[in-house]
Design an enzyme around this catalytic site. Structure first.
Site, mmCIF file in Angstrom:
data_model
loop_
_atom_site.group_PDB
_atom_site.id
_atom_site.type_symbol
_atom_site.label_atom_id
_atom_site.label_comp_id
_atom_site.label_asym_id
_atom_site.label_seq_id
_atom_site.Cartn_x
_atom_site.Cartn_y
_atom_site.Cartn_z
ATOM 1 N N ASP A 58 0.916 -1.167 0.031
ATOM 2 C CA ASP A 58 -0.108 0.038 -0.159
ATOM 3 C C ASP A 58 0.821 1.387 -0.070
ATOM 4 O O ASP A 58 1.898 1.306 0.829
ATOM 5 C CB ASP A 58 -0.938 0.030 1.292
ATOM 6 C CG ASP A 58 -1.895 1.166 1.254
ATOM 7 O OD1 ASP A 58 -2.757 1.011 0.399
ATOM 8 O OD2 ASP A 58 -1.507 2.123 1.980
ATOM 9 N N ASN A 66 -2.791 12.347 -4.813
ATOM 10 C CA ASN A 66 -3.658 12.126 -5.498
ATOM 11 C C ASN A 66 -4.411 13.403 -5.539
ATOM 12 O O ASN A 66 -4.941 14.075 -6.444
ATOM 13 C CB ASN A 66 -4.473 10.924 -5.236
ATOM 14 C CG ASN A 66 -5.073 10.532 -6.568
ATOM 15 O OD1 ASN A 66 -4.657 10.460 -7.791
ATOM 16 N ND2 ASN A 66 -6.481 10.009 -6.246
ATOM 17 N N HIS A 71 -5.594 14.107 -9.929
ATOM 18 C CA HIS A 71 -5.810 12.698 -10.554
ATOM 19 C C HIS A 71 -4.816 12.103 -11.515
ATOM 20 O O HIS A 71 -4.306 11.032 -11.437
ATOM 21 C CB HIS A 71 -7.362 12.149 -10.673
ATOM 22 C CG HIS A 71 -8.124 12.243 -9.463
ATOM 23 N ND1 HIS A 71 -8.169 11.456 -8.492
ATOM 24 C CD2 HIS A 71 -8.760 13.270 -9.062
ATOM 25 C CE1 HIS A 71 -8.924 11.757 -7.318
ATOM 26 N NE2 HIS A 71 -9.583 12.818 -7.828
ATOM 27 N N ASP A 75 -2.293 9.155 -11.261
ATOM 28 C CA ASP A 75 -2.120 8.114 -12.444
ATOM 29 C C ASP A 75 -0.723 8.031 -12.910
ATOM 30 O O ASP A 75 -0.504 6.643 -12.930
ATOM 31 C CB ASP A 75 -3.225 8.472 -13.539
ATOM 32 C CG ASP A 75 -4.575 8.219 -13.148
ATOM 33 O OD1 ASP A 75 -4.968 7.725 -12.072
ATOM 34 O OD2 ASP A 75 -5.503 8.441 -14.140
ATOM 35 N N ASP A 101 -4.532 2.264 -4.544
ATOM 36 C CA ASP A 101 -3.003 2.268 -4.381
ATOM 37 C C ASP A 101 -2.394 0.993 -3.737
ATOM 38 O O ASP A 101 -1.479 0.921 -3.170
ATOM 39 C CB ASP A 101 -2.529 3.438 -3.624
ATOM 40 C CG ASP A 101 -2.960 3.273 -2.055
ATOM 41 O OD1 ASP A 101 -4.004 2.985 -1.926
ATOM 42 O OD2 ASP A 101 -2.453 4.090 -1.575
ATOM 43 N N ARG A 122 14.149 -5.573 -1.718
ATOM 44 C CA ARG A 122 14.445 -4.897 -3.023
ATOM 45 C C ARG A 122 13.355 -4.254 -3.625
ATOM 46 O O ARG A 122 13.464 -3.043 -4.149
ATOM 47 C CB ARG A 122 14.574 -6.107 -4.044
ATOM 48 C CG ARG A 122 15.168 -5.619 -5.361
ATOM 49 C CD ARG A 122 15.710 -6.798 -6.259
ATOM 50 N NE ARG A 122 14.781 -7.799 -6.728
ATOM 51 C CZ ARG A 122 15.055 -8.892 -7.289
ATOM 52 N NH1 ARG A 122 16.339 -9.248 -7.600
ATOM 53 N NH2 ARG A 122 13.816 -9.669 -7.760
#
Length: 167
Positions: A58, A66, A71, A75, A101, A122
């Site tokens: 998350d 956002n 938006h 994106d 997300d 990683r």
């Protein structure tokens, strides 16, 4: 006639891809992820005893970016995150966007539980590099939940829930 058949096959392949992939990022969608996880669990039932893992990711503070930058910027952030996620994992792993997300990764055939932790680290390292969008440098952080399993008695939704809780 040959051209029409080829065009029909192309359209069918495109429709199939669209049904199983996120339209913004091109990653696997929730449905495809759960299907692949269910397939992995069936393999475990049939005696494949190599561990597998699930990462639930998350993006921290994504809503602020956002809402604050718009938006379209959100994106672009999601597309860059998706690109970095693809580069962080193996071809045999499934990277999916679950919505908003939230992302998941099915880590196939791990050597051991430590392998999941190394892959998650990683991933975190890759996502910690700033994202440059429209002359803005955006610093992302991510929360990651990890579940490693061999237990074929549980279903895909249980594993996904546990990875979400681990996050």
């Amino acid at each position: 006639l040959t051209r029409t058949i080829e065009e029909l096959r192309y359209v069918q392949a495109q429709l199939s891809f669209n049904a199983s992939h996120d339209s913004l990022t091109g990653l696997a969608n929730r449905q495809l992820f759960l299907e692949r996880l269910s397939n992995r669990l069936r393999r475990a039932e049939s005696g494949s005893n190599s561990p597998f893992g699930i990462l639930f990711l998350d993006l921290d503070r994504f809503k602020i970016y956002n809402d604050g930058y718009g938006h379209d910027t959100g994106d672009l952030i999601l597309m860059e995150v998706s690109r970095r996620l693809r580069g962080s994992f193996r071809e045999t792993d499934t990277v999916a966007r679950m919505g908003g997300d939230e992302f998941t990764v099915l880590l196939a055939d791990l050597d051991n539980a430590g392998s999941a932790l190394r892959l998650a680290e990683r991933c975190r390292s890759s996502l910690s590099r700033p994202v440059c969008i429209e002359n803005r440098e955006i610093q992302l952080t991510v929360s990651i939940g990890i579940v490693v399993g061999l237990d074929a008695q549980r279903n895909a939704a249980d594993f996904l829930r546990d990875a979400d809780l681990a996050m």
